[in-house]
Write an enzyme that holds these catalytic residues in place. Structure first.
Site, PDB file in Angstrom:
ATOM      1  N   ASP A  97       4.319  -5.102  -7.192  1.00 13.97           N
ATOM      2  CA  ASP A  97       3.864  -3.778  -6.777  1.00 13.97           C
ATOM      3  C   ASP A  97       3.202  -3.843  -5.416  1.00 13.97           C
ATOM      4  O   ASP A  97       2.252  -3.124  -5.138  1.00 13.97           O
ATOM      5  CB  ASP A  97       2.886  -3.225  -7.826  1.00 13.97           C
ATOM      6  CG  ASP A  97       2.719  -1.720  -7.697  1.00 13.97           C
ATOM      7  OD1 ASP A  97       1.793  -1.188  -8.329  1.00 13.97           O
ATOM      8  OD2 ASP A  97       3.476  -1.104  -6.950  1.00 13.97           O
ATOM      9  N   LYS A 135       6.872  -2.849  -0.209  1.00 13.37           N
ATOM     10  CA  LYS A 135       8.263  -2.753  -0.637  1.00 13.37           C
ATOM     11  C   LYS A 135       9.194  -3.638   0.162  1.00 13.37           C
ATOM     12  O   LYS A 135      10.185  -4.131  -0.358  1.00 13.37           O
ATOM     13  CB  LYS A 135       8.771  -1.303  -0.565  1.00 13.37           C
ATOM     14  CG  LYS A 135       7.870  -0.280  -1.156  1.00 13.37           C
ATOM     15  CD  LYS A 135       7.514  -0.574  -2.586  1.00 13.37           C
ATOM     16  CE  LYS A 135       6.294   0.251  -2.969  1.00 13.37           C
ATOM     17  NZ  LYS A 135       5.253  -0.500  -3.650  1.00 13.37           N
ATOM     18  N   ASP A 161       8.119  -2.166  -9.179  1.00  9.42           N
ATOM     19  CA  ASP A 161       7.739  -0.757  -9.203  1.00  9.42           C
ATOM     20  C   ASP A 161       8.139  -0.056  -7.909  1.00  9.42           C
ATOM     21  O   ASP A 161       8.288  -0.695  -6.868  1.00  9.42           O
ATOM     22  CB  ASP A 161       6.225  -0.658  -9.410  1.00  9.42           C
ATOM     23  CG  ASP A 161       5.794   0.750  -9.729  1.00  9.42           C
ATOM     24  OD1 ASP A 161       4.618   1.070  -9.538  1.00  9.42           O
ATOM     25  OD2 ASP A 161       6.666   1.542 -10.158  1.00  9.42           O
ATOM     26  N   ASN A 162       8.303   1.259  -7.979  1.00  5.88           N
ATOM     27  CA  ASN A 162       8.583   2.101  -6.807  1.00  5.88           C
ATOM     28  C   ASN A 162       9.872   1.722  -6.084  1.00  5.88           C
ATOM     29  O   ASN A 162       9.902   1.661  -4.855  1.00  5.88           O
ATOM     30  CB  ASN A 162       7.454   2.037  -5.780  1.00  5.88           C
ATOM     31  CG  ASN A 162       6.153   2.543  -6.332  1.00  5.88           C
ATOM     32  OD1 ASN A 162       5.167   1.823  -6.348  1.00  5.88           O
ATOM     33  ND2 ASN A 162       6.152   3.769  -6.805  1.00  5.88           N
ATOM     34  N   GLU A 222       3.857   8.181  -9.799  1.00  5.42           N
ATOM     35  CA  GLU A 222       2.576   8.282 -10.497  1.00  5.42           C
ATOM     36  C   GLU A 222       1.796   9.517 -10.054  1.00  5.42           C
ATOM     37  O   GLU A 222       1.727   9.840  -8.885  1.00  5.42           O
ATOM     38  CB  GLU A 222       1.738   7.023 -10.222  1.00  5.42           C
ATOM     39  CG  GLU A 222       1.605   6.659  -8.752  1.00  5.42           C
ATOM     40  CD  GLU A 222       2.623   5.649  -8.272  1.00  5.42           C
ATOM     41  OE1 GLU A 222       3.567   5.343  -9.013  1.00  5.42           O
ATOM     42  OE2 GLU A 222       2.498   5.171  -7.145  1.00  5.42           O
TER      43      GLU A 222
END
Lengths: 730, 277
Positions: B201, B204, B229-230, B259
C-alpha cells in the site's frame, strides 16, 4: 439461443451428408475383385440374405463399409463374396423385382418404410454417435438400392428417376440457402460485433444495413429518370458551393427542362419526375410499415423465463465449428449472452421504494424539459439575431456573429445528449428502456434543429423568389427593347443573341437541393471526423500515454469509449429524413447516401472493433428494432410534410426544372389527364373526385382499419392463450 | 455525433481578434457541458476538495501535519488496547473531518476475510502510513505469526509506532527504511525463509519493482499471497500489465470503491504465487 454463424452450420451439415454419400455401395467400396462382367443367375441368394438380415437386426454386417471392418472379423469371406455380388446386383438391378413374389415385395416395401422412419427418428435415439452414423449410412444405402426397385413395370425407372431428382433438388435447395446466406452483405462482420458487444450494438449495424438496402432501391428508381437526356456539362467536380457546371448537371432539379415529351420514346419528363418522387415516398412508407408489422410478430414472450441459465449453460456451444476465429467469437458471444441474462434477471428482481423512484423520474423529466426549453429558446434567440444581422448586411459583424447559428446548433447537439445521459442516471430504468428515453429526448432536441433549418431555408426561398420577380421584370424590359430595335430596323436580319447571353432566372429548387447536398456532406464529414478524433485518437492516447502517466488511463478518467448507440441511431435516422426531404429537389441524394452508408459501414465496423470497449451492462435489444422503425416512420412523415407543402403552395421557378412555367407543380398531372388520356378517363376521375364519393370511401377505410385492428388484437390474445396451454401441458 | 451543420459557413474577410465580442449565446451553449462534467465527476471533485484543499487549509491553520491531527483525534476518542475502537476512530475521522488514503472499512473487510482464510505466519506490509492497516492485519493474525511493517517516512513511522503500541500489539516489527532497500536484506537481517502474505500500500509506481525484487530474493514460495491496494485508482497499470503477462501468478482483482468515497471505482489485486515452471 442459437447464435451459430450460419455458414458454419451449413458446412457442417454438408460434411455429414457427403461422408454418407461416399460409402454408396458400388462406388466407394474398393473394387478389389476386378470387373463384374461375369454372368450370374437371375435369382441372387444374397438378396434374400440381405432381407433376412435386415428383418432380424438393424445393423447388417453384409453391407457395412471398410471402416467397420472390425465387425466383419469372421464374416469376411462372406462379406467379400457379397460385395462382389452386390456390384453385380447393381448392374442387373432391373431384373430383380419380377422375380419376387408379392409377399416379398410387400415385405420390401415395409422394410423401405421402416428405414425411412428410422432415419427420421435417428436424432432422438439415445445411441452413441458412432452407432448413429453407421445406422444412417446403412439405411441410406438400403434405400438407394431398393427404393428405386420398388416401382412396378415401366413406371419403375421413372420412379427411381423421380426419387433421385428429389434428392438432388433437396441438396440444391440446401446449397442455395447456404449461398444466399453467404450473400447477405457484412453478415460475418455483424456477427463478430454481436459476439463481442452484444445485440444492442449489433442492432445498430443491422439497421444500417437495412437502410443501405432501402437507399439502393431508391437510387435505382431515381436513376432511371435522367437516362433519356444527353449530358450537358457533366462536371462532377465537387465544388463546395456546387455552383458552376454542377449546378446544371443531372444531379440537380434545375437540369431537367420542361419539355413534355423527350426523344423517340416520348418520355414524359415532368410527369415521370413527379411520379418518381411520389413513388419513392410511397415505397418508403410501405417498407417501414411492413418491417414494423413483421417485427411486431417476433416479440412474443413467455418461454424465455424458465430454466434460462440451464439452457444457456448446457446447450450454448455449437459442435460444428471448425474455425478457430469462429470459436473465439462463439466464446465471446456466449459470455455476452450470460451477461445479458444476468442483467435481465437482476432487473426483474429489483423492488425498491416505488415512491422514491417515481419522484426521481418525475424530477429527471422536469430537468430534461427545462434543458430542452432552454436550448429551444437559445436557438430561437440566435435565429432572430441572425435574421437581424442579415437585414443589416453581413459585413458589419464579426466571424463569430455571422456563424452564430451554426456554432450554437453544433454545440448544443454535442453537449445536451451528454447532459440527458447524466440526468437519466437518476431514473434507474432498465438499460433498454433508458436507451429509448434517451433516443426520444435527443429526438426532441433535434426537432429544434430541424425547425431552424427549415426556417432558414424558407427565408432563402423567399429571397430567391423576390430575385426571380426582379429578373422576370428585367427580362420583359430586355425583350421589349429588342422588339423596339427590330421594329425600327425592319429590313435588317433578325438579331441572334447568343444563348448564354439570355439572362437565366434564379432557381430556388436547385438552391434547395444544393443546401441539402451540402448539409449531407458536411454532416458526414463531421461524423467521420468526430469518430476519428473522439474514438480513435482517444484510444491511441490512452493506450500509449498509459506507460508514463500518473494514474491509470484505461481504468480511470478518459479510458476507451463505448459505442454510443443512441447517438448513432439518431444520426442515421435524421440523415435519412434529410435524404427524403431533399430527394425531390436533388435526385442525386440517394446515390450520395448509398455511397455514404457503404463507407460508414466499413469505417464504423472497424472503429467499433478497434477502439471501443463493450458496455458494462450489456442488454438484449429485442424490443429496440421496432422502436427504431417507429422513429423512422415519424421522421419520414415529418420530412414529407415540407416537400408536400412546397409542392402545393410555392409556384415553381419560371426558368428551370421540369415544372417551369406552371402555376403549381401538381398541374402536370392535370395536364396529362387532359391531353394524353382519352376523354372518358378524365370523366371517371372527375366523378371520383366528387366529395359525395370521397367521404363514404374514407368512412369505409376507417371501418376497415378498425376491423383489422380488432382482429389482430384477438389473434394476439389467442396466441398468448395457446402458449400458456402449451406450457401447462408440458 | 453530429447535429445539423452550417447552412452556409460565411467566410471571414479579415482575421478578427478571437475573443472580442463572442456572443453570449455561444457561451451559454457551453453550459450543458459544464453541468455534465460537474455531475459526472462529482465524487472526484469532492475528493479533491477533501484531500487537497481542506488539508492545505488545516495545515496552515493548525501547524500540525495531517497524520498528527489524526493521531490526536484517535488518542482522545479510542480506548487503548482495543484495536476495534482504534480502527473506528480512524474511520470516523476520515469520514467526517479529512481524508487519509489507507485501506478503509470496506476493503478492509476483504483483507480480513483473505487473512482468515489464508492464516499466514509471516506477513510483510509495505507502506504502513499511520498504522491503520498494520493494526487491521495484526488483529486478524493467528497466534505466533510475525508481522513486518515497512514505512519510509520518519514522522509517519513515529505515529504508526505509537498507534501500534496503543493497540497493544507486540509482535509487530516496524522498519523505517525505503522498501527497495529493505527487501534484499530481509532474509539476512530478520531470518526469514518465506513470506506467506505481502500487503502493498505504498507508492503505486513502486509496486512493480518491489514485486520483482521479492521474486528475485526468493522469499516467495508456492502459495504466497500478495495483496496490492489501489490498483485502479490512482492505478498501477505497469503492475497489472506485468502480472497479466508473466504467468507466475494466479491473479484476480477485487472490485470495490475507494476508501471513504462512494462513487469512485477502485480495486485490489490478489496474487497467488505459483512458482517458476
Amino acid at each position: 439461443m442459437n447464435r451459430t454463424p450460419v455458414k458454419e452450420q451449413g458446412r457442417g451439415k454438408e460434411r455429414r451428408r457427403s461422408t454418407a454419400k461416399k460409402l454408396k455401395p458400388g462406388t466407394a467400396t474398393g473394387n478389389v475383385f476386378g470387373s463384374t462382367n461375369s454372368s450370374q443367375p437371375q435369382f441372387h441368394p444374397c438378396l434374400l440374405l440381405d432381407m433376412c438380415h435386415y428383418f432380424k437386426q438393424p445393423l447388417c454386417p453384409c453391407l457395412s463399409s471398410e471402416q467397420e471392418s472390425s465387425e466383419d472379423g469372421d464374416k469376411e469371406g462372406e462379406g467379400e463374396d457379397e460385395e462382389v455380388e452386390e456390384e453385380e446386383e447393381e448392374v442387373e438391378k432391373e431384373v430383380r423385382p419380377e422375380t419376387l413374389t408379392p409377399e416379398e415385395l410387400e415385405k420390401l416395401k415395409e422394410a423401405v418404410d421402416d428405414k425411412k422412419k428410422l432415419i427420421q427418428a435417428l436424432r432422438g435415439k439415445p445411441w452413441p454417435m458412432k452407432k448413429k452414423h453407421s445406422t444412417l449410412r446403412e439405411s441410406q444405402e438400403f434405400l438407394e438400392k431398393y427404393e428405386g426397385a420398388l416401382g412396378k413395370g415401366k413406371g419403375r425407372k421413372l420412379y427411381a428417376y423421380k426419387v433421385m431428382m428429389n434428392k438432388k433438388w433437396m441438396k440444391f435447395k440446401r446449397d442455395f440457402e447456404n449461398f444466399t446466406t453467404a450473400c447477405i452483405p457484412w453478415e460475418m462482420k455483424i456477427k463478430e460485433i454481436e459476439s463481442h458487444f452484444g445485440s444492442s450494438v449489433a442492432s445498430y449495424f443491422i439497421f444500417l444495413r437495412w437502410m443501405y438496402g432501402i437507399n439502393m432501391i431508391l437510387f435505382d428508381n431515381i436513376g432511371t429518370v435522367p437516362r433519356a437526356e444527353e449530358t450537358n456539362a457533366m462536371d462532377f467536380a465537387v465544388l463546395w458551393d456546387f455552383g458552376g457546371y454542377a449546378q446544371y448537371s443531372v444531379l440537380f432539379y434545375g437540369y431537367y427542362n420542361s419539355q413534355r415529351a423527350i426523344g423517340w420514346l416520348k418520355f414524359r419528363m415532368p410527369l415521370s419526375y413527379f411520379l418518381v418522387g411520389v413513388g419513392t415516398v410511397a415505397y418508403s412508407y410501405m417498407v417501414v410499415i411492413r418491417k414494423m408489422a413483421r417485427n411486431a410478430n417476433e416479440t412474443g414472450g413467455g418461454d424465455e423465463n424458465s430454466f434460462n441459465f440451464s439452457w444457456k449453460t448446457f446447450t450454448s456451444w455449437d459442435y460444428l465449428i471448425g474455425n478457430p476465429e469462429t470459436a473465439d467469437n462463439k466464446f465471446a458471444s456466449i459470455t455476452t449472452s450470460f451477461k445479458e441474462a444476468i442483467l435481465e434477471e437482476q432487473e426483474s428482481r429489483k423492488d425498491d421504494n416505488i415512491h422514491l423512484t417515481r419522484f426521481l423520474r418525475v424530477l429527471a423529466n422536469f430537468l430534461v424539459l427545462c434543458c430542452l426549453a432552454g436550448s429551444g429558446y437559445l436557438i430561437y434567440f440566435v435565429v432572430r439575431r441572425s435574421q437581424k444581422f442579415a437585414l443589416e448586411g453581413f459585413e458589419n459583424h464579426t466571424w463569430w456573429e455571422r456563424n452564430e447559428v451554426n456554432m450554437v446548433m453544433s454545440l448544443l447537439g454535442m453537449f445536451c445528449p451528454m447532459l440527458f445521459d447524466v440526468i437519466s442516471a437518476l431514473e434507474n430504468y432498465h438499460p433498454r428502456v433508458a436507451l429509448q428515453w434517451q433516443l426520444g429526448r435527443i429526438f426532441a432536441l433535434f426537432l429544434g434543429n430541424l425547425y431552424t433549418f427549415i426556417i432558414a431555408l424558407m427565408d432563402e426561398i423567399n429571397l430567391k423568389r423576390k430575385e426571380e420577380d426582379v429578373v422576370q421584370f428585367n427580362m420583359t424590359m430586355w425583350e421589349a427593347s429588342l422588339h423596339n430595335n427590330t421594329a425600327d430596323n425592319s429590313t435588317a436580319p433578325p438579331l441572334f443573341t447568343h444563348p448564354a447571353d439570355v439572362p437565366r432566372g434564379p432557381c430556388w429548387e436547385t438552391m434547395v437541393g444544393q443546401e441539402f447536398v451540402r448539409l449531407i456532406i458536411s454532416d458526414t464529414m463531421t461524423t467521420y471526423i468526430t469518430l476519428l478524433i473522439g474514438d480513435f485518437l482517444r484510444a491511441v492516447l490512452v493506450r500509449f500515454l498509459n506507460y508514463c502517466w500518473c494514474w491509470d488511463l484505461e481504468a480511470g478518467f478518459p479510458s476507451y469509449s463505448e459505442f454510443d448507440v443512441s447517438g448513432n441511431v439518431l444520426g442515421l435516422i435524421f440523415n435519412q429524413g434529410m435524404i427524403w426531404m431533399g430527394a425531390f429537389y436533388a435526385p442525386c441524394l440517394p446515390a450520395l447516401n448509398v455511397l455514404r452508408l457503404h463507407v460508414s459501414m466499413y469505417l464504423q465496423c472497424w472503429a467499433v472493433m478497434c477502439c471501443n470497449v463493450p458496455q458494462e451492462r450489456v442488454f438484449k435489444a429485442s424490443g429496440s428494432n421496432n422502436f427504431y422503425m417507429a422513429m423512422l416512420l415519424v421522421i419520414l412523415f415529418l420530412s414529407t410534410l415540407p416537400a408536400i407543402y412546397t409542392i402545393v403552395t410555392i409556384p415553381p421557378s419560371f426558368d428551370c426544372g421540369p415544372f417551369s412555367g406552371k402555376a403549381r407543380m401538381f398541374d402536370v398531372i392535370q395536364e396529362t389527364l387532359e391531353s394524353d388520356f382519352p376523354a372518358w378517363i378524365s370523366k371517371v376521375f372527375s366523378y371520383a373526385a366528387n366529395p359525395g364519393l370521397v367521404l363514404p370511401f374514407m368512412l369505409l377505410m376507417v371501418l376497415a382499419i378498425y376491423y383489422l385492428q380488432s382482429t389482430s388484437k384477438s389473434y394476439k390474445e389467442a396466441n398468448v392463450e395457446l402458449k400458456k396451454k402449451l406450457q401447462m401441458v408440458n | 455525433m453530429s447535429s445539423f451543420p452550417p447552412l452556409c459557413f460565411h467566410g471571414c474577410c479579415a482575421s478578427p481578434p478571437l475573443f472580442r465580442m463572442v456572443s453570449p449565446a455561444i457561451a451559454l451553449a457551453f453550459l450543458p457541458l459544464l453541468l455534465t462534467l460537474l455531475i459526472r465527476y462529482r465524487f472526484y471533485f469532492v475528493l479533491f476538495y477533501r484531500a487537497v484543499l481542506l488539508r492545505v487549509w488545516r495545515d496552515c491553520r493548525t501547524g500540525l501535519s495531517r497524520e498528527e491531527r489524526c493521531f490526536q483525534y484517535v488518542l482522545t476518542n479510542a480506548t487503548p488496547g482495543d484495536p476495534e475502537s482504534i480502527l473506528d476512530g480512524f474511520d470516523s475521522w476520515c469520514t467526517k473531518k479529512e481524508f487519509i488514503s489507507h485501506i478503509g472499512p470496506k476493503k478492509g473487510k476483504i483483507l480480513d476475510r483473505l487473512l482468515s482464510e489464508h492464516s499466514p505466519l509471516t506477513v510483510l506490509e509495505l507502506g504502513a502510513h499511520c498504522g491503520y492497516s498494520t493494526v487491521r492485519i495484526a488483529r486478524a493474525l493467528p497466534l505466533g505469526a510475525r508481522l513486518f511493517s515497512v514505512e519510509m517516512d520518519q514522522k509517519n513511522a513515529a505515529i504508526a509506532e505509537k498507534v501500534i503500541r496503543l493497540a497493544g500489539f507486540d509482535e509487530v516489527e516496524l522498519i523505517v527504511c525505503p522498501s527497495d532497500e529493505v527487501i534484499p536484506r530481509l532474509r539476512a537481517d530478520f531470518d526469514l525463509e518465506k513470506l506467506d502474505f505481502v500487503f502493498m500500500d505504498h507508492w503505486k509506481k513502486c509496486y512493480l519493482p518491489d514485486l520483482q525484487m521479492l521474486e528475485g530474493s526468493g522469499l516467495l514460495g508456492k502459495g504466497s499471497m500478495i495483496l496490492a491496494d489501489n490498483v485502479l485508482f490512482p492505478g498501477a497499470p505497469n503492475f497489472l500489465r506485468y502480472i497479466r503477462r508473466c504467468g507466475l501468478y494466479e491473479w484476480r482483482v477485487h472490485r470495490a470503491t475507494l476508501e471513504y468515497s462512494k462513487g469512485i471505482r477502485d480495486g485490489m489485486a490478489e496474487l497467488v504465487y505459483q512458482g517458476t515452471k
